[in-house]
Design a protein around this motif. Structure first.
Motif, PDB file in Angstrom:
ATOM      1  N   ASP A  97      46.935  13.957  58.515  1.00  0.00           N
ATOM      2  CA  ASP A  97      47.486  15.313  58.404  1.00  0.00           C
ATOM      3  C   ASP A  97      48.479  15.435  57.252  1.00  0.00           C
ATOM      4  OD1 ASP A  97      45.959  16.107  60.521  1.00  0.00           O
ATOM      5  OD2 ASP A  97      47.552  15.914  62.018  1.00  0.00           O
ATOM      6  N   TRP A  98      49.281  14.398  57.009  1.00  0.00           N
ATOM      7  CA  TRP A  98      50.253  14.469  55.910  1.00  0.00           C
ATOM      8  C   TRP A  98      49.554  14.453  54.545  1.00  0.00           C
ATOM      9  CZ3 TRP A  98      52.732  10.844  59.663  1.00  0.00           C
ATOM     10  CH2 TRP A  98      53.770  11.479  60.378  1.00  0.00           C
ATOM     11  N   ASP A  99      48.456  13.683  54.437  1.00  0.00           N
ATOM     12  CA  ASP A  99      47.702  13.693  53.182  1.00  0.00           C
ATOM     13  C   ASP A  99      47.097  15.075  52.934  1.00  0.00           C
ATOM     14  OD1 ASP A  99      48.144  11.006  52.525  1.00  0.00           O
ATOM     15  OD2 ASP A  99      46.511  10.341  53.817  1.00  0.00           O
ATOM     16  N   THR A 100      46.585  15.683  53.981  1.00  0.00           N
ATOM     17  CA  THR A 100      46.026  17.031  53.852  1.00  0.00           C
ATOM     18  C   THR A 100      47.104  18.018  53.431  1.00  0.00           C
ATOM     19  OG1 THR A 100      44.377  16.536  55.550  1.00  0.00           O
ATOM     20  CG2 THR A 100      44.801  18.862  55.076  1.00  0.00           C
ATOM     21  N   ARG A 101      48.280  17.847  53.997  1.00  0.00           N
ATOM     22  CA  ARG A 101      49.394  18.729  53.635  1.00  0.00           C
ATOM     23  C   ARG A 101      49.802  18.522  52.181  1.00  0.00           C
ATOM     24  NH1 ARG A 101      54.654  19.340  57.613  1.00  0.00           N
ATOM     25  NH2 ARG A 101      55.413  21.352  56.810  1.00  0.00           N
ATOM     26  N   ALA A 102      49.814  17.263  51.735  1.00  0.00           N
ATOM     27  CA  ALA A 102      50.131  16.982  50.336  1.00  0.00           C
ATOM     28  C   ALA A 102      49.104  17.635  49.413  1.00  0.00           C
ATOM     29  CB  ALA A 102      50.184  15.472  50.099  1.00  0.00           C
ATOM     30  N   ASP A 103      47.827  17.574  49.787  1.00  0.00           N
ATOM     31  CA  ASP A 103      46.778  18.230  49.008  1.00  0.00           C
ATOM     32  C   ASP A 103      47.028  19.732  48.917  1.00  0.00           C
ATOM     33  OD1 ASP A 103      45.173  16.070  48.262  1.00  0.00           O
ATOM     34  OD2 ASP A 103      44.143  16.045  50.199  1.00  0.00           O
ATOM     35  N   ARG A 104      47.413  20.323  50.037  1.00  0.00           N
ATOM     36  CA  ARG A 104      47.622  21.776  50.082  1.00  0.00           C
ATOM     37  C   ARG A 104      48.827  22.192  49.229  1.00  0.00           C
ATOM     38  NH1 ARG A 104      47.875  22.112  55.130  1.00  0.00           N
ATOM     39  NH2 ARG A 104      50.105  22.444  55.467  1.00  0.00           N
ATOM     40  N   LEU A 105      49.847  21.359  49.208  1.00  0.00           N
ATOM     41  CA  LEU A 105      51.057  21.689  48.450  1.00  0.00           C
ATOM     42  C   LEU A 105      50.913  21.402  46.961  1.00  0.00           C
ATOM     43  CD1 LEU A 105      53.708  20.218  50.937  1.00  0.00           C
ATOM     44  CD2 LEU A 105      53.309  22.638  50.457  1.00  0.00           C
ATOM     45  N   HIS A 106      49.958  20.570  46.591  1.00  0.00           N
ATOM     46  CA  HIS A 106      49.781  20.181  45.183  1.00  0.00           C
ATOM     47  C   HIS A 106      49.330  21.384  44.369  1.00  0.00           C
ATOM     48  CE1 HIS A 106      48.837  17.823  41.687  1.00  0.00           C
ATOM     49  NE2 HIS A 106      47.560  18.148  41.743  1.00  0.00           N
ATOM     50  N   GLN A 107      50.003  21.641  43.240  1.00  0.00           N
ATOM     51  CA  GLN A 107      49.712  22.827  42.431  1.00  0.00           C
ATOM     52  C   GLN A 107      49.005  22.505  41.121  1.00  0.00           C
ATOM     53  OE1 GLN A 107      53.533  24.721  42.008  1.00  0.00           O
ATOM     54  NE2 GLN A 107      53.517  25.512  44.103  1.00  0.00           N
ATOM     55  N   GLY A 108      48.760  21.243  40.842  1.00  0.00           N
ATOM     56  CA  GLY A 108      48.098  20.875  39.595  1.00  0.00           C
ATOM     57  C   GLY A 108      46.625  21.228  39.602  1.00  0.00           C
ATOM     58  N   LYS A 109      46.040  21.274  38.412  1.00  0.00           N
ATOM     59  CA  LYS A 109      44.626  21.611  38.298  1.00  0.00           C
ATOM     60  C   LYS A 109      43.738  20.484  38.810  1.00  0.00           C
ATOM     61  CE  LYS A 109      45.278  24.639  34.282  1.00  0.00           C
ATOM     62  NZ  LYS A 109      44.922  24.873  32.860  1.00  0.00           N
ATOM     63  N   ILE A 110      44.192  19.251  38.696  1.00  0.00           N
ATOM     64  CA  ILE A 110      43.403  18.104  39.125  1.00  0.00           C
ATOM     65  C   ILE A 110      43.766  17.742  40.555  1.00  0.00           C
ATOM     66  CG2 ILE A 110      42.888  15.671  38.664  1.00  0.00           C
ATOM     67  CD1 ILE A 110      43.528  16.185  35.753  1.00  0.00           C
ATOM     68  N   PRO A 111      42.808  17.641  41.473  1.00  0.00           N
ATOM     69  CA  PRO A 111      43.116  17.308  42.871  1.00  0.00           C
ATOM     70  C   PRO A 111      43.805  15.952  42.987  1.00  0.00           C
ATOM     71  CG  PRO A 111      40.830  18.039  42.618  1.00  0.00           C
ATOM     72  CD  PRO A 111      41.364  17.846  41.242  1.00  0.00           C
ATOM     73  N   LEU A 112      44.615  15.802  44.034  1.00  0.00           N
ATOM     74  CA  LEU A 112      45.335  14.552  44.216  1.00  0.00           C
ATOM     75  C   LEU A 112      44.402  13.367  44.381  1.00  0.00           C
ATOM     76  CD1 LEU A 112      48.380  15.351  46.556  1.00  0.00           C
ATOM     77  CD2 LEU A 112      48.359  14.942  44.092  1.00  0.00           C
ATOM     78  N   ASP A 113      43.266  13.573  45.055  1.00  0.00           N
ATOM     79  CA  ASP A 113      42.344  12.451  45.239  1.00  0.00           C
ATOM     80  C   ASP A 113      41.884  11.888  43.895  1.00  0.00           C
ATOM     81  OD1 ASP A 113      42.375  12.134  47.926  1.00  0.00           O
ATOM     82  OD2 ASP A 113      40.574  13.311  48.339  1.00  0.00           O
ATOM     83  N   GLU A 114      41.636  12.767  42.928  1.00  0.00           N
ATOM     84  CA  GLU A 114      41.235  12.297  41.607  1.00  0.00           C
ATOM     85  C   GLU A 114      42.432  11.759  40.840  1.00  0.00           C
ATOM     86  OE1 GLU A 114      39.197  13.903  37.468  1.00  0.00           O
ATOM     87  OE2 GLU A 114      39.216  15.186  39.258  1.00  0.00           O
ATOM     88  N   LEU A 115      43.565  12.441  40.960  1.00  0.00           N
ATOM     89  CA  LEU A 115      44.765  12.016  40.251  1.00  0.00           C
ATOM     90  C   LEU A 115      45.199  10.619  40.679  1.00  0.00           C
ATOM     91  CD1 LEU A 115      46.940  13.103  38.254  1.00  0.00           C
ATOM     92  CD2 LEU A 115      48.214  13.854  40.272  1.00  0.00           C
ATOM     93  N   HIS A 116      45.014  10.311  41.981  1.00  0.00           N
ATOM     94  CA  HIS A 116      45.472   9.042  42.537  1.00  0.00           C
ATOM     95  C   HIS A 116      44.340   8.026  42.698  1.00  0.00           C
ATOM     96  CE1 HIS A 116      49.056  11.365  44.484  1.00  0.00           C
ATOM     97  NE2 HIS A 116      49.230  11.120  43.205  1.00  0.00           N
ATOM     98  N   ASP A 117      43.212   8.268  42.076  1.00  0.00           N
ATOM     99  CA  ASP A 117      42.077   7.349  42.192  1.00  0.00           C
ATOM    100  C   ASP A 117      42.349   6.085  41.372  1.00  0.00           C
ATOM    101  OD1 ASP A 117      39.706   6.040  42.373  1.00  0.00           O
ATOM    102  OD2 ASP A 117      38.469   7.656  41.559  1.00  0.00           O
ATOM    103  N   PRO A 118      42.417   4.902  42.003  1.00  0.00           N
ATOM    104  CA  PRO A 118      42.666   3.670  41.239  1.00  0.00           C
ATOM    105  C   PRO A 118      41.603   3.395  40.177  1.00  0.00           C
ATOM    106  CG  PRO A 118      42.962   3.295  43.597  1.00  0.00           C
ATOM    107  CD  PRO A 118      42.343   4.656  43.453  1.00  0.00           C
TER     108      PRO A 118
END
Length: 333
Positions: free
Chosen positions: A159-180
């Motif tokens: 749930d916290w990861d989903t919330r972080a995704d929702r709050l993120h305002q950048g054009k690139i999604p967090l999953d892609e931004l944080h992809d190792p």
């Protein structure tokens, strides 16, 4: 001398410490900035001495100072002491996000990803309870950091990861931004892959460039009613700037809204006091009755980390210190 040379950082630390001695009310934030410059200069024992000096008194942010001290100690071979301090910060359960995030990032920097994730999860449980309530910026940053660490650990979203995704305002999604795997593409010999990664990085930088374009907020002075009364009694020449207290409050909100509408980032409010203003005027060899000194005073207070971000969250107390939430006071349309 290059502005990022060790000598330049040492000189800046010394300047900040002299300023802290001149303005005791700003000693803690100025000393923390000085410690950061000493770290950048490579004088980590000197930075530790500054942290210890602050902790020997009654600092306003002891958990933050301890977390910064731990991060510094680990960098020059004092791992055991750093771990002990981080454990102490976690046990103390601070109610502010920065000490948690600094402690977790210190663990992450030394490949302690599991411990970093545990630390951030403890913080999220304390500071970001379930629900749709607005979160202050430091807590949103903490959730973003937690998302990154969990992505590196290949943990499924919670749930916290989903919330972080929702709050993120950048054009690139967090999953892609944080992809190792993105790091691998930087070492690729394929020009197409490198070009694609460079384009993504440029896009990310564009998102943050505006926020990072100023070292401190554009700030507006707020004189509490008692301070304004004292100011005008001592320097009646300033009555043209502040005809009444109510007009002063109205002008503050109107000025900030105008700046915001014009696209100015990092807006803030600094609370003024007559003794501080008089000391600043003396340091500038200018009489306090000179209205031209007021914006310089505001900028100096903001540079010393005295600015409160504007606007507050709708449910937070209004900046005017009235016992009302912002949305029902100066934030009302």
């Amino acid at each position: 001398m290059r502005p990022d040379s060790p000598a330049a950082h040492t000189a800046e630390a010394e300047r900040l410490l002299r300023t802290a001695a001149q303005y005791p009310g700003d000693r803690e934030p100025l000393t923390l900035q000085a410690a950061a410059h000493l770290e950048l200069a490579g004088d980590r024992p000197g930075a530790t001495a500054l942290y210890d000096d602050l902790l020997s008194g009654t600092p306003a942010a002891p958990h933050l100072i301890r977390a910064l001290k731990a991060a510094n100690l680990w960098e020059y071979g004092h791992e055991a002491e750093a771990r002990a301090i981080i454990d102490g910060v976690r046990r103390s359960r601070p109610t502010e996000a920065p000490p948690w995030e600094i402690a977790a990032e210190t663990l992450e920097a030394h490949d302690e990803l599991e411990a970093a994730e545990e630390t951030l999860t403890e913080a999220a449980a304390l500071l970001a309870p379930p629900g749709d309530a607005e979160l202050p910026h430091p807590t949103r940053s903490l959730l973003t950091t937690r998302h990154r660490v969990r992505r590196m650990l290949a943990r499924p979203h919670d749930d916290w990861d989903t919330r972080a995704d929702r709050l993120h305002q950048g054009k690139i999604p967090l999953d892609e931004l944080h992809d190792p795997k993105r790091l691998w593409s930087l070492g690729s010999s394929d020009p197409a892959e490198l070009q694609a990664e460079i384009a993504r990085l440029r896009s990310e930088l564009g998102t943050y460039r505006t926020a990072l374009s100023r070292p401190f907020p554009v700030a507006v002075l707020h004189w509490p009613e008692r301070e304004l009364t004292e100011l005008l009694a001592a320097y009646p020449e300033l009555e043209t700037e502040y005809p009444t207290y109510r007009a002063h409050l109205t002008d503050i909100e109107a000025s900030l809204r105008e700046l915001s509408a014009a696209g100015t980032p990092n807006l803030g409010i600094v609370r003024a006091t007559v003794p501080s203003y008089e000391a600043f005027a003396a340091s500038e060899a200018t009489h306090p009755s000179q209205a031209a000194l007021l914006p310089q005073y505001a900028t100096t207070l903001a540079a010393r980390a005295r600015a409160l971000p504007w606007p507050p969250l709708p449910t937070e107390q209004c900046w005017c210190t009235a016992n009302l939430p912002y949305e029902k006071c100066h934030g009302a349309d």
